[in-house]
Design an enzyme around this catalytic site. Structure first.
Site, mmCIF file in Angstrom:
data_model
loop_
_atom_site.group_PDB
_atom_site.id
_atom_site.type_symbol
_atom_site.label_atom_id
_atom_site.label_comp_id
_atom_site.label_asym_id
_atom_site.label_seq_id
_atom_site.Cartn_x
_atom_site.Cartn_y
_atom_site.Cartn_z
ATOM 1 N N ARG A 146 91.596 75.406 49.860
ATOM 2 C CA ARG A 146 92.282 74.769 50.972
ATOM 3 C C ARG A 146 91.934 73.287 50.964
ATOM 4 N NH1 ARG A 146 89.851 75.656 55.503
ATOM 5 N NH2 ARG A 146 87.807 76.472 54.944
ATOM 6 N N THR A 147 92.806 72.511 51.616
ATOM 7 C CA THR A 147 92.516 71.087 51.731
ATOM 8 C C THR A 147 91.356 70.900 52.698
ATOM 9 O OG1 THR A 147 94.834 70.542 51.407
ATOM 10 C CG2 THR A 147 93.462 68.870 52.425
ATOM 11 N N LEU A 148 90.315 70.237 52.232
ATOM 12 C CA LEU A 148 89.159 69.989 53.089
ATOM 13 C C LEU A 148 89.068 68.523 53.483
ATOM 14 C CD1 LEU A 148 86.608 72.174 51.135
ATOM 15 C CD2 LEU A 148 87.642 72.710 53.338
#
Lengths: 260, 268
Positions: free
Chosen positions: A33-35
């Site tokens: 996921r985009t962090l």
């Protein structure tokens, strides 16, 4: 066809995500996921004027504190009636452009006289952004969507924004990022209904100049774009004149008493 | 129609290249009570002849609102029609949810046609036994489509389906070329006249027909899809009859005499 596009933009079931899911199920969970954002664009500002909507931003993209890319076009035309400007993670902006490409292409292929206007595209983007946020895998952007479309009551101007958590609204003038803090106060004071193109550009340049002085991730290379019933125009980049001749900048260490 | 060895399965072709099950489904449409649709550049009207199972029951509902900007009138197996109306409503709502704007009518008709086509190509399904007149408004104006059980659909200026629809079609064929410039009131009157043709002598009243209209007024505001209420329909019917009787008076005597010798009403 449209369901497939929907699936894709929802992070749908393709080979890549299946292997992710398999890995997660097997216990070796790798976060896909985009962090954090990596390559980011700074403010975009836009306002409605007499003939349509004007949008402007600089052409820089930073990699953290490094001004890595200096010729990045962060405003693009969408379909026949709209412009999109994006700040935040640039790769996510490119992904969004790809979704919009597919959307506008299939709309065009219908060839039935109907076309997606700015309101429809803004609504679509809002759904995408909000759904991604709910999966904790956001598209790390703040997007401005502006356009003009002929309606039953004449030319209808539209300007809206949506951000990475799905917050969305319409207004006569919008800014993202630092623009919210530095440009919006100017726009609130000086925006009027039905400004001419020249007046609108002057107002936009005033805001861009303030952002250039005060936002450390902005660069002195800007693009202005406009959308009218005749179509979208994105002007070539240009720079603004800055003034640094303030007396305080001469001999800046004057008042600083140091030990060496 | 005819019993033959190629009509058991929808997935069986006949040697002449026909799918008999699909054709039989289209027969079901012809058995339903009549519906007509007609449109101008800015308005579309649907009208249906109400049929009640018996004097004791209410009549079947044949006109459905699908969205603010569109509706359908159906003929055939009304149960199938109800299910399809639900599908159409769901498609319109889903589109509005994502795009915050009405689903263009041509795209709505296409989705319905694709759904119908699926049933003509699966051995475990049967075609929907209902024909739908889809009327709606989008940015390109008013539209009328006819969707049939085969999965085909066409756009029309005016059309009629169901039993004795040929009488209505003949009436419409004589007049449709002027419809683009008709006012909504003129469209409603023609729709009622067309339905009257299918009633075959039975008196047209507001209780044996349903009329709905959707369109955009000259000032740009939209008139959402709505069934016209019975009282207003009766007023329109009455005004139509008054207009008919007035010029006919001089020859009334002659007609009466002819009437007693006239043959039984034609079976269309």
């Amino acid at each position: 066809m449209e369901e497939q596009k929907w699936d894709q933009s929802m992070g749908g079931f393709n080979a890549a995500s299946r292997s992710q899911m398999a890995e997660a199920a097997a216990g070796g969970e790798e976060s896909q996921r985009t962090l954090y954002p990596y390559v980011t664009g700074t403010s975009v500002i836009a306002l409605k004027y007499k003939d349509g909507v004007i949008m402007a931003c600089d052409t820089g993209a930073s990699y953290g504190s490094t001004l890595r890319y200096k010729s990045v076009e962060r405003i693009k035309a969408v379909g026949k009636h709209s412009l999109i400007g994006g700040s935040g993670e640039f790769s996510d902006f490119q992904e969004i452009l790809r979704y919009l490409d597919e959307l506008t292409l299939s709309d065009h292929m219908w060839d039935d006289g109907n076309s997606l206007g700015p309101k429809e595209i803004h609504s679509y983007l809002t759904r995408v952004m909000y759904n991604r946020r709910n999966k904790f895998d956001p598209l790390w952007n703040a997007l401005i969507l502006g356009g003009v479309k002929m309606g039953p009551k004449g030319a209808e101007k539209y300007l809206g924004m949506v951000n990475m958590i799905g917050t969305h609204f319409e207004e006569n003038h919008i800014a993202t990022g630092f623009g919210n803090h530095l440009a919006i106060p100017i726009l609130r004071a000086e925006w009027r209904e039905d400004m001419t193109f020249e007046e609108a550009v002057k107002l936009v340049e005033k805001c861009l100049l303030v952002l250039l002085y005060r936002d450390r991730s902005s660069i002195n290379k800007f693009q202005v774009a406009k959308i009218t019933t005749e179509g979208a125009t994105i002007y070539p980049p240009y720079s603004l004149k800055t003034f640094w001749g303030f007396s305080h900048f001469e001999n800046p260490a004057q008042g600083a008493v140091g030990s060496w | 129609m005819f019993r033959n060895q190629y009509d058991t399965d929808v997935t069986t072709w006949s040697p002449q290249g026909r799918l008999f099950q699909v054709e039989y489904a289209m027969e079901a449409v012809k058995q339903g009570s009549a519906c007509v649709g007609l449109r101008s550049r800015t308005h579309a009207v649907l009208a249906a002849a109400n049929k009640a199972a018996s004097e004791l029951s209410s009549h079947q509902r044949k006109v459905f609102r699908v969205a603010e900007h569109a509706g359908v009138a159906l003929a055939g197996l009304t149960a199938d029609g109800r299910v399809l109306s639900r599908f159409l409503r769901s498609e319109c709502i889903n589109h509005s949810f994502v795009y915050e704007s009405p689903l263009p009518v041509s795209r709505l008709a296409l989705r319905l046609a694709d759904k119908a086509q699926v049933c003509t190509q699966r051995s475990w399904k049967r075609p929907y036994g209902v024909g739908l007149l889809v009327a709606g408004l989008d940015e390109t104006g008013a539209h009328l489509y006819y969707n049939c059980p085969s999965g085909n659909y066409f756009e029309y200026q005016a059309f009629a389906i169901g039993s004795r629809s040929q009488a209505a079609k003949t009436f419409l064929e004589r007049r449709f070329e002027k419809y683009n410039d008709y006012t909504p009131e003129q469209l409603v009157k023609d729709a009622l006249s067309a339905i009257k043709e299918t009633l075959q002598g039975e008196k047209l009243t507001s209780s044996n027909c349903t009329v709905a209209i959707v369109g955009r007024k000259d000032d740009g505001t939209m008139e959402p899809f709505e069934t016209i209420d019975a009282k207003r329909i009766q007023e329109i019917i009455d005004s139509m009859e008054a207009a008919e009787e007035a010029p006919a008076e001089p020859s009334a005597m002659q007609q009466e005499e002819e009437g007693t010798d006239a043959a039984a009403p034609m079976d269309i």
